[in-house]
Write a protein that holds these residues in place. Structure first.
Motif, PDB file in Angstrom:
ATOM      1  N   VAL A  54      12.034  71.068   8.028  1.00 15.37           N
ATOM      2  CA  VAL A  54      13.515  70.418   7.978  1.00 15.37           C
ATOM      3  C   VAL A  54      14.381  71.558   8.214  1.00 15.37           C
ATOM      4  O   VAL A  54      15.144  71.380   8.654  1.00 15.37           O
ATOM      5  N   TYR A  55      14.090  72.951   7.636  1.00 12.63           N
ATOM      6  CA  TYR A  55      15.089  73.934   7.709  1.00 12.63           C
ATOM      7  C   TYR A  55      14.802  74.756   8.781  1.00 12.63           C
ATOM      8  O   TYR A  55      15.172  75.975   8.714  1.00 12.63           O
ATOM      9  N   ARG A  56      13.890  74.392   9.797  1.00 13.24           N
ATOM     10  CA  ARG A  56      13.431  75.468  10.803  1.00 13.24           C
ATOM     11  C   ARG A  56      14.508  75.914  11.713  1.00 13.24           C
ATOM     12  O   ARG A  56      14.462  77.310  12.161  1.00 13.24           O
ATOM     13  N   ASP A  57      15.639  75.204  11.787  1.00 12.81           N
ATOM     14  CA  ASP A  57      16.620  75.843  12.734  1.00 12.81           C
ATOM     15  C   ASP A  57      17.263  76.880  11.929  1.00 12.81           C
ATOM     16  O   ASP A  57      17.783  77.893  12.438  1.00 12.81           O
ATOM     17  N   LEU A  58      17.479  76.718  10.540  1.00 14.10           N
ATOM     18  CA  LEU A  58      18.252  77.629   9.825  1.00 14.10           C
ATOM     19  C   LEU A  58      17.264  79.062   9.827  1.00 14.10           C
ATOM     20  O   LEU A  58      17.872  80.113  10.021  1.00 14.10           O
ATOM     21  N   PHE A  59      15.921  79.047   9.907  1.00 16.82           N
ATOM     22  CA  PHE A  59      15.027  80.004  10.001  1.00 16.82           C
ATOM     23  C   PHE A  59      15.309  80.815  11.466  1.00 16.82           C
ATOM     24  O   PHE A  59      15.436  82.033  11.395  1.00 16.82           O
ATOM     25  N   ARG A  60      15.506  80.111  12.525  1.00 17.55           N
ATOM     26  CA  ARG A  60      15.640  80.668  13.842  1.00 17.55           C
ATOM     27  C   ARG A  60      16.981  81.348  13.832  1.00 17.55           C
ATOM     28  O   ARG A  60      17.170  82.445  14.285  1.00 17.55           O
ATOM     29  N   PHE A 146      18.808  76.618   0.203  1.00 17.69           N
ATOM     30  CA  PHE A 146      17.724  76.421   1.483  1.00 17.69           C
ATOM     31  C   PHE A 146      16.598  77.276   0.955  1.00 17.69           C
ATOM     32  O   PHE A 146      16.375  77.861  -0.049  1.00 17.69           O
ATOM     33  N   PRO A 147      15.323  76.958   1.706  1.00 20.33           N
ATOM     34  CA  PRO A 147      14.279  77.963   1.096  1.00 20.33           C
ATOM     35  C   PRO A 147      14.567  79.484   0.958  1.00 20.33           C
ATOM     36  O   PRO A 147      14.730  80.057   2.375  1.00 20.33           O
ATOM     37  N   ARG A 148      14.372  79.792   0.039  1.00 21.49           N
ATOM     38  CA  ARG A 148      14.597  81.446  -0.288  1.00 21.49           C
ATOM     39  C   ARG A 148      13.774  82.382   0.562  1.00 21.49           C
ATOM     40  O   ARG A 148      14.241  83.326   0.919  1.00 21.49           O
ATOM     41  N   MET A 149      12.657  81.799   0.787  1.00 20.85           N
ATOM     42  CA  MET A 149      11.673  82.659   1.248  1.00 20.85           C
ATOM     43  C   MET A 149      12.072  83.240   2.713  1.00 20.85           C
ATOM     44  O   MET A 149      11.586  84.028   3.287  1.00 20.85           O
TER      45      MET A 149
END
Length: 304
Positions: A54-60, A146-149
């Motif tokens: 779900v948060y993949r765009d944030l990771f990018r 958001f996923p902290r990792m």
């Protein structure tokens, strides 16, 4: 609208009772109110792949930000990915290759040391950036979920750019010395995955400790320097007695470095035993690192 539809504040209700009452009132009026349930999680949790997707765009975005920030206002930019291992190689070649006469399994010592420095520089820089990145992102953690990792892992992923650039330099040196890769180079994807899992696992462990104990941040440079001599960067793994080879291989970077040298320089047959043992260690490091990180992340915003 009836009086029952008015928000019943000040009646001594708990927060969840008030939310339930508001939801019922909204339903009576024909409206739909979204309900978000926040629950505490148990310790030592595994990876929530659905949440990460779900948060993949944030990771990018975080990866791109890491790359831009690292080279912002830098005169030579990505050139540091070349100069750092190149100058270190020159120093090692003079000290260990010429003066100490350290063996290189038949390969030119300059190539031998550079092949060890390429993965090691990725590991050391990724771990350092990941730990500092999590500490530096304290303000973001206290404002939004958001996923902290993502913060330490984005720093690790950004360092793959440096690894790729240094690998191109390695290819140029191989052409200069007239050395060709062999069939062992086909194991490169496996070795890269092993390298990334190792760096990410160590980063998650150390970043979790660094949030709780600031001594870890101050000791990072010293610890990384000591760890370099626990891996075959300046010396071949063949110097380790045969009886201790498998124990030595518990360090995943041993299999990574020796595997790359085998595929690039043909210094030895592809070390399947070192790679298999190191792969198990890398997976354990990553899985336990994720679990411990998730167990402690709920207090990060308070401690950072």
């Amino acid at each position: 609208m009836s009086t029952s539809n008015v928000k019943s504040s000040g009646l001594g209700l708990s927060d969840w009772e008030q939310d339930a009452l508001d939801a019922r009132n909204a339903k009576r009026c024909g409206a739909e109110m979204p309900v978000t349930r926040i629950q505490s999680k148990s310790d030592w949790q595994a990876i929530d792949f659905a949440e990460l997707y779900v948060y993949r765009d944030l990771f990018r975005y975080l990866v791109r930000r890491e790359i831009k920030v690292r080279y912002a206002q830098s005169a030579i930019g990505v050139g540091w990915a070349i100069l750092q291992p190149l100058f270190t190689m020159l120093v090692f070649t003079v000290i260990f290759g010429r003066l100490a006469k350290v063996g290189s399994d038949g390969a030119p010592y300059a190539l031998f040391s550079f092949a060890g420095l390429v993965p090691w520089m990725f590991f050391s820089n990724a771990v350092t950036d990941g730990v500092n990145g999590l500490i530096g992102g304290a303000s973001m953690m206290s404002k939004v979920y958001f996923p902290r990792m993502f913060m330490p892992l984005a720093a690790n992923a950004a360092r793959l750019i440096d690894f790729g650039v240094a690998s191109i330099v390695m290819a140029g040196l191989m052409v200069w010395y007239g050395v060709l890769p062999n069939a062992g180079a086909l194991a490169l994807p496996w070795i890269l995955a092993m390298m990334f899992l190792t760096a990410s696992g160590v980063t998650l462990w150390l970043s979790t400790f660094a949030i709780q104990y600031r001594d870890v941040k101050h000791a990072m440079g010293f610890v990384v320097q000591i760890l370099m001599y626990a891996a075959p960067v300046v010396y071949p793994a063949s110097l380790i007695p045969e009886a201790y080879q498998r124990v030595y291989a518990i360090n995943p970077m041993v299999g990574v470095i020796e595997g790359l040298r085998s595929g690039w320089l043909g210094t030895r047959v592809l070390p399947w035993d070192l790679l298999l043992i190191g792969s198990v260690s890398a997976i354990l490091l990553f899985v336990t690192g994720v679990s411990y990180f998730n167990a402690k992340q709920r207090v990060f915003a308070d401690l950072a």
